[in-house]
Motif scaffolding. Sequence first.
Motif, PDB file in Angstrom:
ATOM      1  N   LEU A 174      -4.955  -1.751  -0.072  1.00 42.19           N
ATOM      2  CA  LEU A 174      -3.567  -1.408   0.204  1.00 42.19           C
ATOM      3  C   LEU A 174      -2.602  -2.470  -0.318  1.00 42.19           C
ATOM      4  N   LYS A 175      -2.960  -3.733  -0.147  1.00 40.78           N
ATOM      5  CA  LYS A 175      -2.097  -4.808  -0.653  1.00 40.78           C
ATOM      6  C   LYS A 175      -2.027  -4.787  -2.170  1.00 40.78           C
ATOM      7  N   HIS A 176      -3.122  -4.380  -2.805  1.00 42.89           N
ATOM      8  CA  HIS A 176      -3.118  -4.235  -4.260  1.00 42.89           C
ATOM      9  C   HIS A 176      -2.046  -3.236  -4.690  1.00 42.89           C
ATOM     10  N   PHE A 177      -1.949  -2.115  -3.969  1.00 38.08           N
ATOM     11  CA  PHE A 177      -0.927  -1.120  -4.289  1.00 38.08           C
ATOM     12  C   PHE A 177       0.479  -1.699  -4.117  1.00 38.08           C
ATOM     13  N   LEU A 178       0.693  -2.412  -3.013  1.00 40.71           N
ATOM     14  CA  LEU A 178       2.027  -2.960  -2.750  1.00 40.71           C
ATOM     15  C   LEU A 178       2.428  -4.004  -3.781  1.00 40.71           C
ATOM     16  N   ASN A 179       1.447  -4.714  -4.331  1.00 38.89           N
ATOM     17  CA  ASN A 179       1.742  -5.767  -5.302  1.00 38.89           C
ATOM     18  C   ASN A 179       2.025  -5.233  -6.705  1.00 38.89           C
ATOM     19  N   MET A 180       1.761  -3.949  -6.910  1.00 34.92           N
ATOM     20  CA  MET A 180       2.041  -3.331  -8.207  1.00 34.92           C
ATOM     21  C   MET A 180       3.548  -3.101  -8.351  1.00 34.92           C
ATOM     22  N   PRO A 181       4.091  -3.257  -9.556  1.00 32.40           N
ATOM     23  CA  PRO A 181       5.521  -2.959  -9.753  1.00 32.40           C
ATOM     24  C   PRO A 181       5.866  -1.539  -9.313  1.00 32.40           C
ATOM     25  N   PHE A 182       4.971  -0.598  -9.646  1.00 34.99           N
ATOM     26  CA  PHE A 182       5.096   0.784  -9.192  1.00 34.99           C
ATOM     27  C   PHE A 182       3.708   1.299  -8.829  1.00 34.99           C
ATOM     28  N   ILE A 183       3.608   1.992  -7.704  1.00 39.61           N
ATOM     29  CA  ILE A 183       2.344   2.628  -7.323  1.00 39.61           C
ATOM     30  C   ILE A 183       2.075   3.800  -8.259  1.00 39.61           C
ATOM     31  N   TYR A 184       3.127   4.538  -8.571  1.00 35.73           N
ATOM     32  CA  TYR A 184       3.005   5.730  -9.407  1.00 35.73           C
ATOM     33  C   TYR A 184       3.398   5.412 -10.845  1.00 35.73           C
TER      34      TYR A 184
END
Length: 208
Positions: A174-184
Motif C-alpha cells: 500500500l505504501k508503494h502505491f502512495l509513493n507513486m506520483p500517480f497510482i493510475y
Amino acid sequence: MQHITGEVWQQLSSAYPSHHALFRATFKHINERYGSTGRHYHNMEHLGQMLTLLAQVRDKVKDPDSLAFAIYFHDIVYKAGSNDNEEKSAAEAAQFLQQLGFSPADIRKVTGWINATKAHQNPDNDPDLNYLLDIDLGILGAPLLSYVEYTRQIRQEYSMFPDLLYNPGRKKVLKHFLNMPFIYKTAAFQQLFEQQARENITWEIGTL
C-alpha cells in the motif's frame, strides 16, 4: 456482475461463428475457475467489475476485444501467495487464442498484458496495457464501503497467513502505491479514481 461477464463473452464469440463450441466450453471453464473455493475477491464479481470499467473507456482503447480476452484470462489461475499465477494464466490464454486463429504476434501481445498484471509495470508504455492495469486496480478507487469489503475479501484469500506476517506485507504494498506520483497510468482513471484511491489506501494503512 454475472450478467455482464456472459454478455461480453457472447459479444466476443459472435465474431467467431465457427468456434461457438469452444467459446461455450471455455466460458464454463472460466466460471469454474473464478468460482472455485477460496476466491473471495478474485472471482466472477471481479471480472464483472473490470468489464464494466472497460466498457466505460472502450472508445479510448485500440484493441478492446483483445483487452477483454486478457481480462477474462488474467486471473484464471489464482492461488494466493503463488509466484506464477500470471504465467500460468497467460499460458491458458495462449492456448485458447491459438485455437481461435490469433497470430503469434497478437498472442504474445495478450499474454504480455496478462504477465504485466504481476508487477503492474509497463516499460514500453503500451496505451492499451495502461488501461488494463488501471482497470485491474479500479477497486482501489471505489467508494470507501466497497473498498472496506475488498480489504476483507483479500484478507480472507490470505487467511493462511497470521496478522504478524500479513499486515507488514500488505502495508508495504500500500505504501508503494502512495509513493507513486500517480497510482493510475491513464488520465481517465486519474480523474475518476486517483483521489479516492489515495484516501482509501491511507485509511487501510491506519488499520494495519
